[in-house]
Design a protein around this motif. Sequence first.
Motif, PDB file in Angstrom:
ATOM      1  N   GLU A  58       0.818  -1.216   0.000  1.00  0.00           N
ATOM      2  CA  GLU A  58       0.000   0.000   0.000  1.00  0.00           C
ATOM      3  C   GLU A  58       0.855   1.272   0.000  1.00  0.00           C
ATOM      4  N   ILE A  59       2.157   1.104   0.103  1.00  0.00           N
ATOM      5  CA  ILE A  59       3.056   2.255   0.109  1.00  0.00           C
ATOM      6  C   ILE A  59       3.304   2.647  -1.343  1.00  0.00           C
ATOM      7  N   LEU A  60       2.334   3.399  -1.860  1.00  0.00           N
ATOM      8  CA  LEU A  60       2.334   3.804  -3.260  1.00  0.00           C
ATOM      9  C   LEU A  60       2.400   5.325  -3.356  1.00  0.00           C
ATOM     10  N   PRO A  61       2.987   5.829  -4.449  1.00  0.00           N
ATOM     11  CA  PRO A  61       3.074   7.288  -4.603  1.00  0.00           C
ATOM     12  C   PRO A  61       1.736   7.997  -4.465  1.00  0.00           C
ATOM     13  N   GLU A  62       0.676   7.431  -5.026  1.00  0.00           N
ATOM     14  CA  GLU A  62      -0.615   8.117  -4.956  1.00  0.00           C
ATOM     15  C   GLU A  62      -1.153   8.238  -3.529  1.00  0.00           C
ATOM     16  N   HIS A  63      -0.681   7.408  -2.623  1.00  0.00           N
ATOM     17  CA  HIS A  63      -1.115   7.486  -1.226  1.00  0.00           C
ATOM     18  C   HIS A  63      -0.274   8.464  -0.411  1.00  0.00           C
ATOM     19  N   PHE A  64       0.953   8.701  -0.824  1.00  0.00           N
ATOM     20  CA  PHE A  64       1.876   9.490  -0.001  1.00  0.00           C
ATOM     21  C   PHE A  64       2.493  10.685  -0.730  1.00  0.00           C
ATOM     22  N   ASP A  65       1.940  11.049  -1.887  1.00  0.00           N
ATOM     23  CA  ASP A  65       2.559  12.129  -2.653  1.00  0.00           C
ATOM     24  C   ASP A  65       2.108  13.519  -2.225  1.00  0.00           C
ATOM     25  N   SER A  66       0.949  13.615  -1.591  1.00  0.00           N
ATOM     26  CA  SER A  66       0.423  14.927  -1.189  1.00  0.00           C
ATOM     27  C   SER A  66      -0.450  14.755   0.048  1.00  0.00           C
ATOM     28  N   MET A  67      -0.784  15.855   0.675  1.00  0.00           N
ATOM     29  CA  MET A  67      -1.692  15.784   1.829  1.00  0.00           C
ATOM     30  C   MET A  67      -3.050  15.250   1.397  1.00  0.00           C
ATOM     31  N   ARG A  68      -3.508  15.631   0.222  1.00  0.00           N
ATOM     32  CA  ARG A  68      -4.798  15.137  -0.263  1.00  0.00           C
ATOM     33  C   ARG A  68      -4.772  13.617  -0.413  1.00  0.00           C
ATOM     34  N   GLY A  69      -3.745  13.099  -1.086  1.00  0.00           N
ATOM     35  CA  GLY A  69      -3.630  11.655  -1.266  1.00  0.00           C
ATOM     36  C   GLY A  69      -3.501  10.931   0.066  1.00  0.00           C
ATOM     37  N   LEU A  70      -2.736  11.511   0.963  1.00  0.00           N
ATOM     38  CA  LEU A  70      -2.509  10.915   2.275  1.00  0.00           C
ATOM     39  C   LEU A  70      -3.792  10.853   3.099  1.00  0.00           C
ATOM     40  N   THR A  71      -4.532  11.953   3.147  1.00  0.00           N
ATOM     41  CA  THR A  71      -5.760  11.953   3.938  1.00  0.00           C
ATOM     42  C   THR A  71      -6.815  11.032   3.323  1.00  0.00           C
ATOM     43  N   GLN A  72      -6.884  10.951   1.992  1.00  0.00           N
ATOM     44  CA  GLN A  72      -7.824  10.031   1.354  1.00  0.00           C
ATOM     45  C   GLN A  72      -7.459   8.585   1.669  1.00  0.00           C
ATOM     46  N   ILE A  74      -5.765   7.451   4.340  1.00  0.00           N
ATOM     47  CA  ILE A  74      -6.044   7.170   5.752  1.00  0.00           C
ATOM     48  C   ILE A  74      -7.541   6.996   5.962  1.00  0.00           C
ATOM     49  N   GLU A  75      -8.332   7.822   5.311  1.00  0.00           N
ATOM     50  CA  GLU A  75      -9.787   7.686   5.416  1.00  0.00           C
ATOM     51  C   GLU A  75     -10.241   6.312   4.915  1.00  0.00           C
ATOM     52  N   MET A  76      -9.662   5.857   3.793  1.00  0.00           N
ATOM     53  CA  MET A  76      -9.980   4.527   3.262  1.00  0.00           C
ATOM     54  C   MET A  76      -9.587   3.436   4.254  1.00  0.00           C
ATOM     55  N   LYS A  77      -8.391   3.558   4.841  1.00  0.00           N
ATOM     56  CA  LYS A  77      -7.924   2.554   5.806  1.00  0.00           C
ATOM     57  C   LYS A  77      -8.814   2.526   7.044  1.00  0.00           C
ATOM     58  N   MET A  78      -9.217   3.689   7.516  1.00  0.00           N
ATOM     59  CA  MET A  78     -10.070   3.745   8.702  1.00  0.00           C
ATOM     60  C   MET A  78     -11.446   3.154   8.397  1.00  0.00           C
ATOM     61  N   SER A  79     -11.985   3.430   7.224  1.00  0.00           N
ATOM     62  CA  SER A  79     -13.282   2.870   6.831  1.00  0.00           C
ATOM     63  C   SER A  79     -13.200   1.358   6.713  1.00  0.00           C
ATOM     64  N   ALA A  80     -12.115   0.869   6.137  1.00  0.00           N
ATOM     65  CA  ALA A  80     -11.922  -0.573   6.004  1.00  0.00           C
ATOM     66  C   ALA A  80     -11.822  -1.221   7.376  1.00  0.00           C
ATOM     67  N   GLY A  81     -11.160  -0.553   8.303  1.00  0.00           N
ATOM     68  CA  GLY A  81     -11.040  -1.072   9.668  1.00  0.00           C
ATOM     69  C   GLY A  81     -12.381  -1.142  10.364  1.00  0.00           C
ATOM     70  N   LEU A  82     -13.225  -0.145  10.143  1.00  0.00           N
ATOM     71  CA  LEU A  82     -14.564  -0.149  10.734  1.00  0.00           C
ATOM     72  C   LEU A  82     -15.396  -1.274  10.161  1.00  0.00           C
ATOM     73  N   GLN A  83     -15.282  -1.511   8.866  1.00  0.00           N
ATOM     74  CA  GLN A  83     -16.021  -2.599   8.234  1.00  0.00           C
ATOM     75  C   GLN A  83     -15.550  -3.944   8.767  1.00  0.00           C
ATOM     76  N   GLU A  84     -14.245  -4.111   8.940  1.00  0.00           N
ATOM     77  CA  GLU A  84     -13.699  -5.357   9.474  1.00  0.00           C
ATOM     78  C   GLU A  84     -14.194  -5.582  10.914  1.00  0.00           C
ATOM     79  N   ASN A  85     -14.240  -4.528  11.702  1.00  0.00           N
ATOM     80  CA  ASN A  85     -14.659  -4.653  13.094  1.00  0.00           C
ATOM     81  C   ASN A  85     -16.145  -4.930  13.245  1.00  0.00           C
ATOM     82  N   SER A  86     -16.941  -4.602  12.217  1.00  0.00           N
ATOM     83  CA  SER A  86     -18.382  -4.799  12.322  1.00  0.00           C
ATOM     84  C   SER A  86     -18.804  -6.194  11.895  1.00  0.00           C
ATOM     85  N   LYS A  87     -17.863  -6.998  11.402  1.00  0.00           N
ATOM     86  CA  LYS A  87     -18.191  -8.380  10.964  1.00  0.00           C
ATOM     87  C   LYS A  87     -18.302  -9.305  12.136  1.00  0.00           C
TER      88      LYS A  87
END
Length: 87
Positions: A58-72, A74-87
């Motif tokens: 997951e350490i890809l340029p599009e995830h870490f190239d800008s604050m926008r990419g980084l916050t998007q 992290i938001e995806m990772k947090m959402s995925a974590g919430l979905q995993e925890n709700s199973k």
Amino acid sequence: MTNEQVQKVEDIVKQILNREVLLDKTASLKDQGMDSLALFSLIGSLEESFSIFIQEDEILPEHFDSMRGLTQFIEMKMSAGLQENSK
């Protein structure tokens, strides 16, 4: 992400880059001083602060190239974590 969470990400990045101010949300973090050592420090801080785990593939340029990419990413990772925890 909430404004508070976005601010937390920005504060972490500023601390790691030893900067008072970051350029706009789309500016390259690499151009602002992000190198490979800073990136690994950033990943550790984000994992700890947001209770997420960042996989090596997951350490890809599009995830870490800008604050926008980084916050998007992290938001995806947090959402995925919430979905995993709700199973």
